[in-house]
Scaffold this motif. Structure first.
Motif, PDB file in Angstrom:
ATOM      1  N   GLN A  79       0.809  -1.123  -0.586  1.00  0.00           N
ATOM      2  CA  GLN A  79       0.139  -0.088   0.161  1.00  0.00           C
ATOM      3  C   GLN A  79       0.809   0.994   0.107  1.00  0.00           C
ATOM      4  O   GLN A  79       0.748   2.294  -1.012  1.00  0.00           O
ATOM      5  N   GLU A  80       2.286   1.397   0.480  1.00  0.00           N
ATOM      6  CA  GLU A  80       3.297   2.773   0.994  1.00  0.00           C
ATOM      7  C   GLU A  80       3.652   2.135  -1.178  1.00  0.00           C
ATOM      8  O   GLU A  80       4.284   3.444  -1.247  1.00  0.00           O
ATOM      9  N   GLN A  81       4.142   1.715  -1.398  1.00  0.00           N
ATOM     10  CA  GLN A  81       4.511   1.668  -2.159  1.00  0.00           C
ATOM     11  C   GLN A  81       3.564   2.813  -3.670  1.00  0.00           C
ATOM     12  O   GLN A  81       3.498   2.572  -3.940  1.00  0.00           O
ATOM     13  N   GLN A  82       2.100   1.472  -3.586  1.00  0.00           N
ATOM     14  CA  GLN A  82       1.249   2.276  -4.666  1.00  0.00           C
ATOM     15  C   GLN A  82       0.808   3.518  -4.038  1.00  0.00           C
ATOM     16  O   GLN A  82       0.454   4.142  -4.924  1.00  0.00           O
ATOM     17  N   ALA A  83       1.412   4.251  -2.641  1.00  0.00           N
ATOM     18  CA  ALA A  83       0.437   5.399  -2.814  1.00  0.00           C
ATOM     19  C   ALA A  83       1.865   6.213  -3.538  1.00  0.00           C
ATOM     20  O   ALA A  83       1.765   7.274  -3.590  1.00  0.00           O
ATOM     21  N   VAL A  84       3.079   5.567  -3.236  1.00  0.00           N
ATOM     22  CA  VAL A  84       4.654   5.922  -3.920  1.00  0.00           C
ATOM     23  C   VAL A  84       4.249   6.618  -5.250  1.00  0.00           C
ATOM     24  O   VAL A  84       4.483   7.716  -5.629  1.00  0.00           O
ATOM     25  N   GLU A  85       4.045   5.768  -6.228  1.00  0.00           N
ATOM     26  CA  GLU A  85       3.056   5.546  -6.965  1.00  0.00           C
ATOM     27  C   GLU A  85       2.689   6.574  -7.832  1.00  0.00           C
ATOM     28  O   GLU A  85       1.537   7.372  -8.170  1.00  0.00           O
TER      29      GLU A  85
END
Length: 85
Positions: A79-85
């Motif tokens: 979820q954190e990675q998707q938020a950054v993208e």
């Protein structure tokens, strides 16, 4: 289920079966002709098996808790990675 958890579950199930057989034996007539020492050792074996069964049960619970924690951490990282993208 992982191979390790499967083997642990099988060990636990076998032990539980053997413990029940021992309890049945100790409560039956076949134990009567045994010496006090032999009976005492069987009772100690019963206690040891009960302790081991508890330990195996706790290890299985811990595996589930740790697996859930790892899955939650993985979801959070995704979820954190998707938020950054």
């Amino acid at each position: 289920m992982t191979d390790f958890k499967t083997r642990l579950q099988q060990e636990r199930d076998t032990l539980a079966t053997n413990l029940e057989k021992l309890k049945t034996f100790l409560s039956g007539d076949l134990v009567k002709p045994l010496s006090d020492r032999a009976k005492g050792l069987l009772v100690r074996q019963q206690y040891a098996q009960q302790d081991l069964l508890y330990i195996l049960d706790q290890r299985l619970v811990l595996l589930d808790v740790e697996a859930e924690a790892a899955a939650a951490a993985e979801r959070a990282a995704l979820q954190e990675q998707q938020a950054v993208e």
